[in-house]
Write an enzyme that holds these catalytic residues in place. Structure first.
Site, PDB file in Angstrom:
ATOM      1  N   GLU A  70       0.824  -1.206   0.000  1.00  0.00           N
ATOM      2  CA  GLU A  70       0.000   0.000   0.000  1.00  0.00           C
ATOM      3  C   GLU A  70       0.867   1.269   0.000  1.00  0.00           C
ATOM      4  O   GLU A  70       0.553   2.235  -0.683  1.00  0.00           O
ATOM      5  CB  GLU A  70      -0.938   0.006   1.208  1.00  0.00           C
ATOM      6  CG  GLU A  70      -1.782   1.252   1.340  1.00  0.00           C
ATOM      7  CD  GLU A  70      -2.748   1.480   0.180  1.00  0.00           C
ATOM      8  OE1 GLU A  70      -3.154   2.640  -0.011  1.00  0.00           O
ATOM      9  OE2 GLU A  70      -3.091   0.519  -0.543  1.00  0.00           O
ATOM     10  N   GLU A  71       1.931   1.246   0.752  1.00  0.00           N
ATOM     11  CA  GLU A  71       2.786   2.428   0.858  1.00  0.00           C
ATOM     12  C   GLU A  71       3.527   2.752  -0.441  1.00  0.00           C
ATOM     13  O   GLU A  71       3.617   3.910  -0.819  1.00  0.00           O
ATOM     14  CB  GLU A  71       3.807   2.257   1.991  1.00  0.00           C
ATOM     15  CG  GLU A  71       3.231   2.370   3.385  1.00  0.00           C
ATOM     16  CD  GLU A  71       2.782   3.778   3.751  1.00  0.00           C
ATOM     17  OE1 GLU A  71       3.117   4.747   3.040  1.00  0.00           O
ATOM     18  OE2 GLU A  71       2.073   3.906   4.761  1.00  0.00           O
TER      19      GLU A  71
END
Length: 175
Positions: A70-71
């Protein structure tokens, strides 16, 4: 009697060790497959770094994988407009506080794992919501969680939590 106990331990370890190695191998395969969708050049290195950091900070390796996906989509050189650096998207102040070089890929992953573990530990009082609060704190900062007495009503943070949850649940389905 002592020989009997040693024999029991040896027999037990003979049966348990393959199970432990099978689980590690399963994690490796799941994470490797996920990382390879985004970063085919460094898949093995990133997979091993995630397993190492997860073990070091007692994290579920699939949770750390979901967070890193996600990051940064496993981009070791990711930079955000807000100034976050690397695969774990550490802010310079956070990296400094943890004591890692955010430009060093292994330190970045270890720093992200350390920061996530710290947030999980900070919110143990939240019971079943401690992981949710920890992820919200990773995204919005711990002060926002304290200020709102839970997940802050920020659209970005709410979507962040849902996305990590979706990735984590999908990865878990492969176990």
């Amino acid at each position: 009697m002592q020989k009997f106990i040693i024999n029991i331990l040896l027999i037990t370890s003979f049966f348990i060790t393959p199970i432990v190695h099978a689980q590690e191998n399963n994690y490796y395969n799941i994470i490797y497959s996920e990382v390879s969708m985004y970063n085919q050049e460094q898949t093995d290195w990133i997979t091993n770094a995630i397993l190492y950091a997860s073990s070091t900070y007692s994290l579920d390796p699939l949770l750390l994988t979901a967070l890193l996906e996600e990051e940064s989509h496993f981009n070791l050189n990711a930079m955000s407009g807000a100034g976050a650096i690397g695969i774990a998207q550490l802010m310079p102040g956070t990296a400094s506080m943890i004591g890692v070089d955010p430009y060093n890929p292994l330190e970045n992953i270890l720093g992200g794992a350390s920061y996530l573990r710290t947030q999980i530990d900070n919110f143990t009082y939240a019971g079943q919501y401690n992981i949710t609060y920890a992820l919200a704190a990773y995204n919005a900062g711990a002060n926002a969680i304290y200020e709102y007495n839970g997940v802050p009503p920020y659209k970005e943070t709410i979507e962040y939590i849902y996305s990590i949850s979706d990735i984590f649940n999908r990865l878990n389905s492969y176990r």
